[in-house]
Write an enzyme that holds these catalytic residues in place. Structure first.
Site, short mmCIF file in Angstrom:
data_model
loop_
_atom_site.label_atom_id
_atom_site.label_comp_id
_atom_site.label_asym_id
_atom_site.label_seq_id
_atom_site.Cartn_x
_atom_site.Cartn_y
_atom_site.Cartn_z
N TYR A 7 0.80 -1.22 0.00
CA TYR A 7 0.00 0.00 0.00
C TYR A 7 0.84 1.28 0.00
CZ TYR A 7 -3.69 -3.26 1.50
OH TYR A 7 -4.57 -4.31 1.61
N HIS A 27 0.42 -11.92 1.70
CA HIS A 27 -0.57 -11.15 0.96
C HIS A 27 -1.19 -11.92 -0.21
CE1 HIS A 27 -1.60 -6.70 -0.17
NE2 HIS A 27 -2.65 -7.48 -0.27
N SER A 47 -13.35 -5.46 2.04
CA SER A 47 -14.28 -4.95 1.03
C SER A 47 -15.71 -5.44 1.26
CB SER A 47 -13.81 -5.36 -0.38
OG SER A 47 -12.46 -5.04 -0.58
N PRO A 48 -16.27 -5.27 2.47
CA PRO A 48 -17.63 -5.76 2.73
C PRO A 48 -18.70 -5.02 1.94
CG PRO A 48 -16.85 -4.44 4.57
CD PRO A 48 -15.67 -4.65 3.67
N GLY A 61 -17.19 -0.25 -2.46
CA GLY A 61 -18.13 0.86 -2.58
C GLY A 61 -19.30 0.61 -3.50
#
Length: 297
Positions: free
Chosen positions: A55, A125, A204-205, A209
């Site tokens: 990141y 990862h 990412s629930p 978005g």
């Protein structure tokens, strides 16, 4: 319903904070100040702050938690290395490096950037196509013995990877995409995690978005969004909050600890995400949501 039975040595909390998009800001908007964003999460009872070497913001995360380090379950990830020559933004290219030397090297570098003497939860990862997962996890276990890491996790792996890794050293958490709109994890990984007592951190629930947009002023794009929007309105919450609440409901259903990991760059959105923990969905509401967004629907 089955009850979660995790073997994790960490208290991950009911919800974490995903710091993937956290960046320095010069906008002048206090709501987007990264220190305020992270401190709001901690003030709201979030314990786990999640980042990764990929990141490009570990130094920033380290600064934001420095004064409250002992309140934080600090999670980071290694193994995905950029090949585009840049250090920020979405990668144009990357490769996986998961050999034993890289594990040690990456951990040392992350510890320096995070300004800490230990990483509470350290993830691979992404699975490697060339390095046996036993080698990678063996090196991660060495980090635990050295006191540099408290517990290990995996991300972007298969159920077979999880079982092989867990045979080498207990895996505390599995981080995968899980939402109403992305259910692949339910096929093999969820049963394997439940069997092994591995917590599932659901990044990412709201599907990056996408599910937030279902509660806009415009007419719903399809029947699935209509169901989501209708039930959200009945509870007086946003579609995004309802989507997070649905992920919260998965733990007791599947017999494992499920920790939603929403990410945001606004303190106000942090508060809204955390509030989703308190939404209680009835059996019929859960049935309608789950059926409407089923991959076979």
């Amino acid at each position: 319903m089955n009850q979660p039975a995790t073997t994790s040595p960490l208290q991950l909390g009911r919800q974490g904070f995903g710091a993937m998009r956290l960046r320095e800001t010069e906008s002048g908007d206090p709501d987007r100040d990264p220190f305020r964003v992270v401190n709001t999460a901690l003030d709201e009872g979030v314990a786990m702050i999640d980042t990764a070497e990929l990141y490009g913001n570990e130094e920033l995360v380290g600064r934001t938690i420095a004064a409250r380090r002992d309140e934080v379950v600090l999670a980071s990830k290694f193994g995905v290395v950029r090949t585009d020559g840049r250090s920020d933004g979405p990668p144009d290219g990357f490769e996986v490096r998961a050999d034993a030397e890289q594990v040690q090297r990456s951990c040392e570098a992350s510890l320096r950037r995070l300004r800490t003497d230990r990483i509470d939860l350290y993830y691979l990862h992404h699975r490697s196509e060339t390095v046996p997962i036993e080698e990678t996890v063996g090196a991660m276990a060495d980090l635990v013995r050295q006191g540099k890491v408290r517990a290990i996790g995996l991300s972007n792996v298969t159920a077979e990877d999880l079982r092989r890794a867990h045979a080498v050293h207990p895996v505390a958490a599995l981080q995968e995409h899980w939402s109403l709109a992305e259910r692949t994890v339910e096929r093999d990984l969820v049963p394997a995690a439940a069997e092994l007592g591995v917590a599932l951190v659901a990044h990412s629930p709201t599907s990056h978005g996408v599910l937030h947009g279902a509660a806009g002023d415009a007419a719903p794009a399809d029947e699935r969004q209509g169901v989501l929007r209708e039930i959200a309105a009945a509870h007086g919450v946003s579609a995004g909050q309802l989507a997070i609440a649905w992920v919260h409901s998965r733990g007791p259903l599947h017999g494992l600890d499920v920790v939603p990991l929403p990410g945001t760059t606004r303190a106000s959105h942090v508060r809204a995400n955390v509030a989703a923990r308190e939404i209680v969905l009835g059996p019929e509401e859960l049935r309608r949501l789950t059926a409407a967004w089923s991959p076979t629907a």
